[in-house]
Design an enzyme around this catalytic site. Sequence first.
Site, PDB file in Angstrom:
ATOM      1  N   LYS A 145      37.691 -28.417  70.508  1.00 46.56           N
ATOM      2  CA  LYS A 145      37.136 -27.838  71.564  1.00 46.56           C
ATOM      3  C   LYS A 145      36.041 -28.547  72.173  1.00 46.56           C
ATOM      4  O   LYS A 145      34.938 -28.538  71.423  1.00 46.56           O
ATOM      5  CB  LYS A 145      36.848 -26.284  71.523  1.00 46.56           C
TER       6      LYS A 145
ATOM      7  N   ASP B 201      46.702 -17.437  64.957  1.00 42.21           N
ATOM      8  CA  ASP B 201      45.190 -17.835  65.033  1.00 42.21           C
ATOM      9  C   ASP B 201      44.597 -16.302  64.712  1.00 42.21           C
ATOM     10  O   ASP B 201      44.583 -15.356  65.419  1.00 42.21           O
ATOM     11  CB  ASP B 201      44.631 -18.122  66.495  1.00 42.21           C
TER      12      ASP B 201
ATOM     13  N   GLU C 189      44.128 -15.038  77.914  1.00 45.04           N
ATOM     14  CA  GLU C 189      44.764 -16.255  77.557  1.00 45.04           C
ATOM     15  C   GLU C 189      46.417 -16.320  78.291  1.00 45.04           C
ATOM     16  O   GLU C 189      47.030 -17.147  78.072  1.00 45.04           O
ATOM     17  CB  GLU C 189      44.665 -16.849  76.484  1.00 45.04           C
TER      18      GLU C 189
ATOM     19  N   LYS D 187      46.586 -26.408  72.407  1.00 47.72           N
ATOM     20  CA  LYS D 187      46.486 -25.010  72.709  1.00 47.72           C
ATOM     21  C   LYS D 187      45.973 -24.573  73.914  1.00 47.72           C
ATOM     22  O   LYS D 187      44.706 -25.041  74.115  1.00 47.72           O
ATOM     23  CB  LYS D 187      45.761 -24.414  71.340  1.00 47.72           C
TER      24      LYS D 187
ATOM     25  N   GLN E 197      44.152 -12.444  66.546  1.00 48.01           N
ATOM     26  CA  GLN E 197      43.764 -12.918  67.953  1.00 48.01           C
ATOM     27  C   GLN E 197      45.190 -13.481  68.827  1.00 48.01           C
ATOM     28  O   GLN E 197      45.096 -13.121  69.776  1.00 48.01           O
ATOM     29  CB  GLN E 197      42.491 -13.793  67.974  1.00 48.01           C
TER      30      GLN E 197
END
Length: 424
Positions: free
Chosen positions: A336, A241, A204, A387, A162
């Site tokens: 997160k 990741d 992203e 991140k 990813q």
Amino acid sequence: MTAITDIIAREILDSRGNPTVEVDVYLEDGSMGRAAVPSGASTGAHEAVELRDGGKRYLGKGVEKAVEAANTEIFDAIGGIDAENQIQIDNIMIELDGTPNKSRLGANAILGVSLAVAKAAAQASGLPLYRYVGGASASLLPVPMMNIINGGAHADNPIDFQEFMILPVGADTIAEAVRMGSEVFHTLRKELAAQGHNTNVGDEGGFAPGLKSASEALDFIVKSVEKAGYKPGEDIYLGLDCASTEFFKDGKYVLEGEGRTLESGAMAEYLAELAAKYPIISIEDGMAEDDWDGWKALTDLAGKKIQLVGDDLFVTNSARLRDGIRMGVANSILVKVNQIGSLTETLDAVNTAHKAAYTAVMSHRSGETEDSTIADLAVATNCGQIKTGSLSRSDRLAKYNQLIRIEEGLGPQAQYAGRSIIRG
């Protein structure tokens, strides 16, 4: 003077054009805090529940139920309480929800209120959020893990993994780290274009070229780091990741882009080989979220040399993290805020990690907004790593720009984590 007098929640759009929750919390002294809630594309099965409306509106993704919960039931429960009582407020909301995964009121409603309360209290105290949450010791600027090639669920290309990230550990300041990242990002654009690859960007902000293997992506990045004038493995390291849960099928890792299927042990060996071949110092979700044996194999192989980050594995949940610590699995947790759904629980997860000598990485989600709260939280918790995507898209750059402002505000007290994050 810091009693909560009003909550105004609303439905706004995130960076993917999907609805999300934004909350304003007002205090008796006129202070106001605003927070917008992010959303993930590849989500762990054990995450707190993001409440969606269903039906035709916004193709089922509306958040009017969560907005209504914040404006009515949650406000009725916490109205009049001092915003400085963060733990009390978060616990009231968790108990009010009454489910183990916040599925009744929605983690998106609870988190929006939780973060907005903290921001309102910070404003009332006259302190920046990082100082209000982290206290006098909050001064460590994190190394950014910049996702410059996107694959997997974040892009429409054949790459199985990813995220392919650069970590500018050789910088002296966060401002310099951002500059280094930007230079590599734009160099990579030229390199990809020169080889006939598209330079469209993913969720992203990283490029999403039609590459077929992890090695091909890593080769492009190493070459771009060098062409930008930096030394791979000295100035800039790499991170992955894998988001392995996304391609874990029937107990095996199905790498469709690379045309092979691997058992857990072979997958662990493959990742260890990549880390030996390239200057990789961090691998996130190298194994699937419930493949504990695979995680143990990977940790035994590579855990003393590189950072092994649990995202879907731990979902910012202290209980799952404690299980991992007890089993000797991974050595880092991705943090997160919307995976767990409150500021108090987020801070608890970071503290649990640090007490066990695990690192913590503050993180965005693929569906973001202009809200830059996680930049402050990264400094507040002295995580040392963050991140928040690539060097394009305003929803990503908002966090980098906030870190630059924080560094400026800290003055000589500011420290950049740099090479201190490297294991082994």
